[in-house]
Write a protein that holds these residues in place. Sequence first.
Motif, PDB file in Angstrom:
ATOM      1  N   ARG A  64      -0.853 -17.441   2.369  1.00 17.27           N
ATOM      2  CA  ARG A  64      -0.964 -15.722   0.723  1.00 17.27           C
ATOM      3  C   ARG A  64      -1.809 -16.241  -0.156  1.00 17.27           C
ATOM      4  N   LYS A  68       0.729 -13.545  -4.812  1.00 17.29           N
ATOM      5  CA  LYS A  68       1.959 -13.354  -3.820  1.00 17.29           C
ATOM      6  C   LYS A  68       2.771 -14.352  -4.025  1.00 17.29           C
ATOM      7  N   VAL A  69       2.599 -15.462  -3.875  1.00 14.00           N
ATOM      8  CA  VAL A  69       3.201 -16.606  -4.205  1.00 14.00           C
ATOM      9  C   VAL A  69       3.975 -16.609  -5.802  1.00 14.00           C
ATOM     10  N   ASP A  72       5.937 -13.340  -5.667  1.00 12.80           N
ATOM     11  CA  ASP A  72       7.730 -13.406  -5.406  1.00 12.80           C
ATOM     12  C   ASP A  72       8.330 -15.048  -6.390  1.00 12.80           C
TER      13      ASP A  72
END
Length: 79
Positions: A64, A68-69, A72
Amino acid sequence: MSLMSSIQKLVEEASRLPHDQQLALANRVLELSEAGVADDAENAWDSELRARIQAYDAGRSQTRSAGKVFKDLDSKLSS
């Protein structure tokens, strides 16, 4: 001289040291006791990293983007 009397003698000598030297001595003793543990942890991480790199190179791992990490993580921490 028994082990306990040797330890007691060391403690008595250490108690006569200035505070900063007592702390330095305590740190060195802790480093001695943690050396094996640190080596084990380093070896375990080395093995884990090698396994992850092999899985990535073989196409067996999902990736990823960092964006995105972090997105999140932000959503989990803000809830």
